[in-house]
Structures are given as C-alpha cells and as structure tokens.
Write a protein that holds these residues in place. Structure first.
Motif, PDB file in Angstrom:
ATOM      1  N   ALA A 171       0.818  -1.211   0.000  1.00 30.91           N
ATOM      2  CA  ALA A 171       0.000   0.000   0.000  1.00 30.91           C
ATOM      3  C   ALA A 171       0.853   1.264   0.000  1.00 30.91           C
ATOM      4  CB  ALA A 171      -0.939  -0.008   1.207  1.00 30.91           C
ATOM      5  N   TYR A 172       1.930   1.255   0.777  1.00 35.26           N
ATOM      6  CA  TYR A 172       2.752   2.452   0.912  1.00 35.26           C
ATOM      7  C   TYR A 172       3.853   2.574  -0.125  1.00 35.26           C
ATOM      8  CZ  TYR A 172       0.584   3.827   5.301  1.00 35.26           C
ATOM      9  OH  TYR A 172      -0.314   4.258   6.248  1.00 35.26           O
ATOM     10  N   ARG A 173       4.232   1.463  -0.759  1.00 39.56           N
ATOM     11  CA  ARG A 173       5.346   1.500  -1.710  1.00 39.56           C
ATOM     12  C   ARG A 173       4.929   1.145  -3.139  1.00 39.56           C
ATOM     13  NH1 ARG A 173       9.421   4.563   0.173  1.00 39.56           N
ATOM     14  NH2 ARG A 173      10.204   3.829   2.180  1.00 39.56           N
ATOM     15  N   GLN A 174       3.650   1.051  -3.410  1.00 40.14           N
ATOM     16  CA  GLN A 174       3.197   0.609  -4.721  1.00 40.14           C
ATOM     17  C   GLN A 174       3.547   1.603  -5.838  1.00 40.14           C
ATOM     18  OE1 GLN A 174      -1.224   0.629  -5.051  1.00 40.14           O
ATOM     19  NE2 GLN A 174      -1.171   1.524  -3.007  1.00 40.14           N
ATOM     20  N   PRO A 175       3.765   1.067  -7.070  1.00 39.13           N
ATOM     21  CA  PRO A 175       3.864  -0.361  -7.395  1.00 39.13           C
ATOM     22  C   PRO A 175       5.200  -0.907  -6.934  1.00 39.13           C
ATOM     23  CG  PRO A 175       4.343   0.927  -9.344  1.00 39.13           C
ATOM     24  CD  PRO A 175       3.939   1.913  -8.275  1.00 39.13           C
ATOM     25  N   ILE A 176       5.191  -2.132  -6.435  1.00 42.06           N
ATOM     26  CA  ILE A 176       6.394  -2.710  -5.844  1.00 42.06           C
ATOM     27  C   ILE A 176       6.491  -4.183  -6.225  1.00 42.06           C
ATOM     28  CG2 ILE A 176       5.176  -3.223  -3.686  1.00 42.06           C
ATOM     29  CD1 ILE A 176       7.834  -2.689  -2.213  1.00 42.06           C
ATOM     30  N   SER A 177       7.712  -4.664  -6.419  1.00 40.61           N
ATOM     31  CA  SER A 177       7.926  -6.044  -6.840  1.00 40.61           C
ATOM     32  C   SER A 177       8.041  -6.971  -5.641  1.00 40.61           C
ATOM     33  CB  SER A 177       9.196  -6.156  -7.686  1.00 40.61           C
ATOM     34  OG  SER A 177      10.334  -5.880  -6.892  1.00 40.61           O
ATOM     35  N   ARG A 178       7.864  -8.245  -5.896  1.00 40.25           N
ATOM     36  CA  ARG A 178       7.977  -9.253  -4.843  1.00 40.25           C
ATOM     37  C   ARG A 178       9.361  -9.252  -4.177  1.00 40.25           C
ATOM     38  NH1 ARG A 178       5.023 -14.793  -5.319  1.00 40.25           N
ATOM     39  NH2 ARG A 178       4.298 -13.692  -7.143  1.00 40.25           N
ATOM     40  N   PRO A 179      10.477  -9.172  -4.946  1.00 38.76           N
ATOM     41  CA  PRO A 179      11.794  -9.128  -4.299  1.00 38.76           C
ATOM     42  C   PRO A 179      11.949  -7.934  -3.366  1.00 38.76           C
ATOM     43  CG  PRO A 179      12.048  -9.711  -6.600  1.00 38.76           C
ATOM     44  CD  PRO A 179      10.618  -9.317  -6.419  1.00 38.76           C
ATOM     45  N   ARG A 180      11.393  -6.771  -3.764  1.00 42.16           N
ATOM     46  CA  ARG A 180      11.476  -5.599  -2.899  1.00 42.16           C
ATOM     47  C   ARG A 180      10.662  -5.798  -1.611  1.00 42.16           C
ATOM     48  NH1 ARG A 180      12.925  -0.396  -4.689  1.00 42.16           N
ATOM     49  NH2 ARG A 180      13.954  -0.384  -6.715  1.00 42.16           N
ATOM     50  N   ILE A 181       9.474  -6.391  -1.764  1.00 39.00           N
ATOM     51  CA  ILE A 181       8.651  -6.651  -0.580  1.00 39.00           C
ATOM     52  C   ILE A 181       9.389  -7.586   0.369  1.00 39.00           C
ATOM     53  CG2 ILE A 181       6.453  -7.584   0.261  1.00 39.00           C
ATOM     54  CD1 ILE A 181       5.311  -6.983  -2.563  1.00 39.00           C
ATOM     55  N   ALA A 182       9.972  -8.656  -0.189  1.00 41.78           N
ATOM     56  CA  ALA A 182      10.708  -9.622   0.629  1.00 41.78           C
ATOM     57  C   ALA A 182      11.907  -8.962   1.300  1.00 41.78           C
ATOM     58  CB  ALA A 182      11.157 -10.795  -0.239  1.00 41.78           C
ATOM     59  N   ALA A 183      12.568  -8.030   0.587  1.00 43.72           N
ATOM     60  CA  ALA A 183      13.722  -7.341   1.162  1.00 43.72           C
ATOM     61  C   ALA A 183      13.307  -6.471   2.340  1.00 43.72           C
ATOM     62  CB  ALA A 183      14.405  -6.483   0.086  1.00 43.72           C
ATOM     63  N   ILE A 184      12.169  -5.816   2.224  1.00 42.10           N
ATOM     64  CA  ILE A 184      11.678  -4.967   3.312  1.00 42.10           C
ATOM     65  C   ILE A 184      11.258  -5.798   4.517  1.00 42.10           C
ATOM     66  CG2 ILE A 184       9.792  -3.424   4.005  1.00 42.10           C
ATOM     67  CD1 ILE A 184       9.904  -2.230   1.182  1.00 42.10           C
ATOM     68  N   ARG A 185      10.543  -6.915   4.266  1.00 42.35           N
ATOM     69  CA  ARG A 185      10.042  -7.733   5.365  1.00 42.35           C
ATOM     70  C   ARG A 185      11.075  -8.707   5.903  1.00 42.35           C
ATOM     71  NH1 ARG A 185       5.793 -11.090   5.312  1.00 42.35           N
ATOM     72  NH2 ARG A 185       5.822 -10.675   7.540  1.00 42.35           N
ATOM     73  N   GLY A 186      12.077  -9.048   5.073  1.00 42.11           N
ATOM     74  CA  GLY A 186      13.121  -9.964   5.519  1.00 42.11           C
ATOM     75  C   GLY A 186      12.730 -11.419   5.468  1.00 42.11           C
ATOM     76  N   VAL A 187      11.609 -11.737   4.817  1.00 46.20           N
ATOM     77  CA  VAL A 187      11.154 -13.130   4.697  1.00 46.20           C
ATOM     78  C   VAL A 187      10.529 -13.326   3.317  1.00 46.20           C
ATOM     79  CG1 VAL A 187      10.720 -13.438   7.164  1.00 46.20           C
ATOM     80  CG2 VAL A 187       8.897 -12.574   5.686  1.00 46.20           C
ATOM     81  N   SER A 188      10.349 -14.592   2.926  1.00 44.96           N
ATOM     82  CA  SER A 188       9.659 -14.894   1.676  1.00 44.96           C
ATOM     83  C   SER A 188       8.194 -14.475   1.785  1.00 44.96           C
ATOM     84  CB  SER A 188       9.742 -16.396   1.369  1.00 44.96           C
ATOM     85  OG  SER A 188       8.917 -16.730   0.278  1.00 44.96           O
ATOM     86  N   VAL A 189       7.651 -13.920   0.704  1.00 45.33           N
ATOM     87  CA  VAL A 189       6.264 -13.455   0.724  1.00 45.33           C
ATOM     88  C   VAL A 189       5.409 -14.154  -0.333  1.00 45.33           C
ATOM     89  CG1 VAL A 189       6.839 -11.200   1.675  1.00 45.33           C
ATOM     90  CG2 VAL A 189       6.861 -11.528  -0.805  1.00 45.33           C
ATOM     91  N   ASP A 190       5.898 -15.253  -0.897  1.00 48.47           N
ATOM     92  CA  ASP A 190       5.174 -15.942  -1.965  1.00 48.47           C
ATOM     93  C   ASP A 190       3.748 -16.315  -1.545  1.00 48.47           C
ATOM     94  OD1 ASP A 190       7.497 -15.700  -3.314  1.00 48.47           O
ATOM     95  OD2 ASP A 190       7.923 -17.828  -3.507  1.00 48.47           O
ATOM     96  N   GLY A 191       3.622 -16.950  -0.389  1.00 47.84           N
ATOM     97  CA  GLY A 191       2.314 -17.417   0.063  1.00 47.84           C
ATOM     98  C   GLY A 191       1.338 -16.289   0.315  1.00 47.84           C
ATOM     99  N   VAL A 192       1.790 -15.228   0.973  1.00 49.12           N
ATOM    100  CA  VAL A 192       0.872 -14.134   1.298  1.00 49.12           C
ATOM    101  C   VAL A 192       0.497 -13.344   0.045  1.00 49.12           C
ATOM    102  CG1 VAL A 192       1.515 -13.905   3.703  1.00 49.12           C
ATOM    103  CG2 VAL A 192       2.822 -12.682   1.983  1.00 49.12           C
ATOM    104  N   ILE A 193       1.397 -13.250  -0.923  1.00 45.41           N
ATOM    105  CA  ILE A 193       1.060 -12.588  -2.182  1.00 45.41           C
ATOM    106  C   ILE A 193      -0.081 -13.340  -2.866  1.00 45.41           C
ATOM    107  CG2 ILE A 193       1.850 -12.164  -4.540  1.00 45.41           C
ATOM    108  CD1 ILE A 193       2.849 -10.072  -2.680  1.00 45.41           C
ATOM    109  N   ARG A 194      -0.002 -14.674  -2.882  1.00 44.97           N
ATOM    110  CA  ARG A 194      -1.078 -15.463  -3.477  1.00 44.97           C
ATOM    111  C   ARG A 194      -2.404 -15.198  -2.769  1.00 44.97           C
ATOM    112  NH1 ARG A 194       3.027 -19.564  -3.999  1.00 44.97           N
ATOM    113  NH2 ARG A 194       2.469 -20.465  -1.986  1.00 44.97           N
ATOM    114  N   THR A 195      -2.362 -15.158  -1.443  1.00 46.32           N
ATOM    115  CA  THR A 195      -3.578 -14.920  -0.672  1.00 46.32           C
ATOM    116  C   THR A 195      -4.167 -13.545  -0.972  1.00 46.32           C
ATOM    117  OG1 THR A 195      -2.856 -16.353   1.138  1.00 46.32           O
ATOM    118  CG2 THR A 195      -4.526 -14.712   1.655  1.00 46.32           C
ATOM    119  N   LEU A 196      -3.328 -12.518  -1.019  1.00 49.67           N
ATOM    120  CA  LEU A 196      -3.803 -11.162  -1.279  1.00 49.67           C
ATOM    121  C   LEU A 196      -4.374 -11.025  -2.690  1.00 49.67           C
ATOM    122  CD1 LEU A 196      -0.917  -9.131   0.438  1.00 49.67           C
ATOM    123  CD2 LEU A 196      -3.220  -9.571   1.328  1.00 49.67           C
TER     124      LEU A 196
END
Length: 217
Positions: free
Chosen positions: A104-129
């Motif tokens: 929401a705050y960094r859009q548009p944003i890629s999955r690698p960038r999201i993972a870098a910010i959170r420090g964990v894999s985000v594959d599963g939560v991206i699918r859910t969202l």
C-alpha cells in the motif's frame, strides 16, 4: 530400491521449501549422489500419483524452474481456492497484513522488494492477497522484469477509504528505496500500467486466477 530414510529426507525438504530445489542441492544437503536423488524423486512421484491399490494424494511433485517442488494437485484447485478465500482463512494473518501494508505504501512494488523490506519470503501471502482481490499485478520492472503489485478498489473499500492518499502517514517508518537496493533490488521502472484496475471492479479476478495456478499446479 531406495531406502525409506532417503525418501523421507527428500520428502521433508520438499515439504518445507517455498521454491524449487535442484537435484544437486538435494544431493549436497543429504550427502547423496544426484542419480540417487532423481530415482528417489521418481519413487515419491509414483507413490503420490497412486495406483489400483493405493489412493492418489492431494499433492504431487513437479519439475519447475530447474528443480523440484511439491504442489497441491491441480484436480483440487477449487478446494484450495475456497479454503484460501473463505472459512478458516477469513481473517488475514499478521504476515499478510504486514505485506499488504508494504504494498500500500510502496506501490507499485515487486515481490523481491517486498521480501527485502520484510526480511522473509512473501510468496504465500502474495497469493492470498491476489485471491482476495486486495492487490493486483501492475506491470513489470524494466531492469528485472519482476512483476509489480498495487492495491485495488477492493482494498480501498475494505479499509473504508476513497483514495490511497487517505492512508495514515507511516511511510517514513519503512526502509528507503536505497536501503532496499542494497539488499539486491534494482531501481523500479514500470514497463506496463494497471490499465484502470484501480477504477474497475475486480470480480473477474483474472490476475488472481493466474497466480493461484501456482498453488494448484
């Protein structure tokens, strides 16, 4: 015949990984040769597929991206989708909420960038969202061709907002782009836009269905 302990070891690794694992990596981590690993994977695949004496499992081993990974079986796509979009998963997890906030705050944003910010894999939560219609694919990065994600009208409706500008001003607490770049992300240049996705109703969930196929495949 492959030893049961070897089969169980490979199975355990494939069950917990969130990306494809090569035969070489499996061999190295388990102290085996690649031929043994490949034979073990064939044995597991046959076991999961079932026969006249054994039932077919709800999951299967697939060869993807140069490696192997366990997926839910495609026959049960609708079952998995219904579970992710209703019932037990009606409430978003903490991980999903955190990921949604970053988008929401960094859009548009890629999955690698999201993972870098959170420090964990985000594959599963991206699918859910995506399945919930809260985010949508919003083009690609020019430098990496990584998919970009942005929030949707459904997100605004759920949050009771008219526009993204209504979000509380907490963006300064997120890492700066330069900090993310140091973690391996490239500068973002959008190759394609959303084509009105933020203004239209997302009931067709085309993008969500495409992402969901990774779970069902």
């Amino acid at each position: 015949m492959i030893d049961d302990e070897i089969l169980a070891g490979i199975e355990a690794v494939l069950m917990i990984t969130d990306s494809a694992v090569t035969a070489e990596d499996l061999a190295g981590s388990l102290g085996l040769d690649e031929d043994t690993v490949l034979e073990a994977i064939r044995t597991l695949k046959t076991d999961y597929d079932g026969d006249e004496n054994h039932r077919q499992r709800g999951f299967e081993i697939r060869h993807v991206a140069g490696g192997f990974r366990i997926f839910s079986r495609g026959d049960y796509h609708e079952v998995v989708k219904d579970f992710l979009t209703a019932g037990q998963s009606a409430k978003l997890s903490q991980a999903a909420l955190e990921t949604l906030a970053v988008i929401a705050y960094r859009q548009p944003i890629s999955r690698p960038r999201i993972a870098a910010i959170r420090g964990v894999s985000v594959d599963g939560v991206i699918r859910t969202l995506l399945l919930r219609g809260l985010i949508v694919e919003a083009g690609k990065e020019a430098s990496t061709s990584a998919l970009l994600y942005a929030t949707t009208r459904t997100f605004l409706d759920t949050m009771g907002m008219n526009a993204i500008d209504d979000l509380p001003d907490i963006a300064p607490y997120l890492p700066e782009d330069a900090d993310v770049a140091e973690l391996g992300a490239e500068d973002t240049e959008v190759l394609a836009e959303i084509d009105g996705a933020l203004d239209d109703d997302l009931d067709d969930e085309t993008d969500s269905s495409a992402e969901m196929s990774r779970v069902a495949d």
